[in-house]
Design an enzyme around this catalytic site. Structure first.
Site, PDB file in Angstrom:
ATOM      1  N   GLU A  47       0.837  -1.203   0.000  1.00 28.92           N
ATOM      2  CA  GLU A  47       0.000   0.000   0.000  1.00 28.92           C
ATOM      3  C   GLU A  47       0.873   1.256   0.000  1.00 28.92           C
ATOM      4  OE1 GLU A  47      -2.455   2.589   3.211  1.00 28.92           O
ATOM      5  OE2 GLU A  47      -2.172   0.453   3.614  1.00 28.92           O
ATOM      6  N   ASP A  51       0.710   3.859  -3.054  1.00 31.96           N
ATOM      7  CA  ASP A  51       0.347   5.257  -2.810  1.00 31.96           C
ATOM      8  C   ASP A  51       1.330   6.196  -3.500  1.00 31.96           C
ATOM      9  OD1 ASP A  51      -1.026   7.476  -1.192  1.00 31.96           O
ATOM     10  OD2 ASP A  51       1.050   7.648  -0.528  1.00 31.96           O
ATOM     11  N   ASP A 120      -7.116   0.951   0.577  1.00 35.17           N
ATOM     12  CA  ASP A 120      -5.783   0.409   0.857  1.00 35.17           C
ATOM     13  C   ASP A 120      -5.453  -0.748  -0.081  1.00 35.17           C
ATOM     14  OD1 ASP A 120      -5.569   2.236   2.882  1.00 35.17           O
ATOM     15  OD2 ASP A 120      -5.835   0.809   4.523  1.00 35.17           O
ATOM     16  N   GLU A 123      -4.503   0.560  -3.541  1.00 31.02           N
ATOM     17  CA  GLU A 123      -3.127   1.057  -3.571  1.00 31.02           C
ATOM     18  C   GLU A 123      -2.130  -0.091  -3.500  1.00 31.02           C
ATOM     19  OE1 GLU A 123      -3.235   5.543  -1.780  1.00 31.02           O
ATOM     20  OE2 GLU A 123      -3.168   3.907  -0.324  1.00 31.02           O
TER      21      GLU A 123
END
EC number: 3.1.26.3
Length: 232
Positions: A47, A51, A120, A123
């Site tokens: 994640e 991101d 989450d 990502e």
């Protein structure tokens, strides 16, 4: 995971070489914690990576798409595109909600529909795709799944209450605005945050959310809806 692999292949022309990496991207901490003896990896590190690559690619897209927009406007639009609720929507569009591995408690409490968990996982998938393929493949996926909605203007009308509050309060000069966590409740993988927003040390609004960012937005929204006369 075979059904997920089929969805990825049929809808996005994506075939993972590292199937274990793909599985990790869809493994929530609650599932990993319930199977500690098996030493199962969860998706938090992926994640983190996803991101970063998402921020980069969306920033590049907006920079090229809107050559006349100032930095502030670009930042606001990017924030709306990559916010938790938006990413959760993209995850649902891709049917990712069906494939997340959750602990029994998380499943019972409705975790499969929780924006935090879905965002989450989205990502984490991007992070896994970057490692298994390359940034070009991540970009291709983002342009297929996300950019059409951006170009349709779906994110321009969403209110960023933190920015809106800041603009309202600082119209006559700089004002010290601070967000403070009042309390945290719930297990580590499913916390609820209570946050207050303070102006020059005075509390002007409170909000609650499944992440600090969401709680801060709710606190700012609460302050805006009260009206500035009651805030300062």
């Amino acid at each position: 995971m075979k059904e997920l692999q089929t969805v990825l292949k049929n809808h996005f022309a994506i075939e993972f070489a590292d199937k274990k990496l793909l599985e990790t991207a869809f493994t929530h901490t609650s599932y990993a914690n319930e199977h500690r003896l098996l030493k199962i990896s969860h998706n938090e590190r992926l994640e983190f990576l996803g991101d970063a690559v998402l921020q980069l690619l969306i920033s590049e897209y907006l920079y090229k798409k809107y050559p006349k927009k100032p930095e502030g406007d670009l930042s606001k639009l990017r924030a709306m595109i990559v916010r938790e609720e938006s990413l959760a929507g993209f995850a649902r569009d891709c049917q990712f909600d069906q494939f997340i591995k959750l602990g029994k408690g998380e499943e019972k409490s409705g975790g499969r529909n929780r924006d935090t968990i879905l965002g989450d996982a989205f990502e984490a998938f991007l992070g896994a795709l970057l490692l298994d393929k390359d940034v070009a493949k991540v970009k291709e996926f983002i342009y297929q799944v996300m950019i059409p909605k951006v170009e349709a203007g779906e994110f321009e009308m969403i209110t960023d209450y933190k920015t809106h509050l800041q603009e309202l309060l600082q119209v006559n000069g700089d004002v010290a605005i601070r967000y403070q966590v009042i309390s945290e409740t719930g297990p580590a993988h499913d916390k609820v945050f209570d946050v207050e927003v303070l102006v020059e040390g005075k509390s002007i609004g409170q909000g609650q959310g499944r992440s600090k960012k969401l709680a801060e937005q709710e606190a700012a929204k609460n302050a805006v809806e009260k009206g500035l006369d009651s805030c300062i």
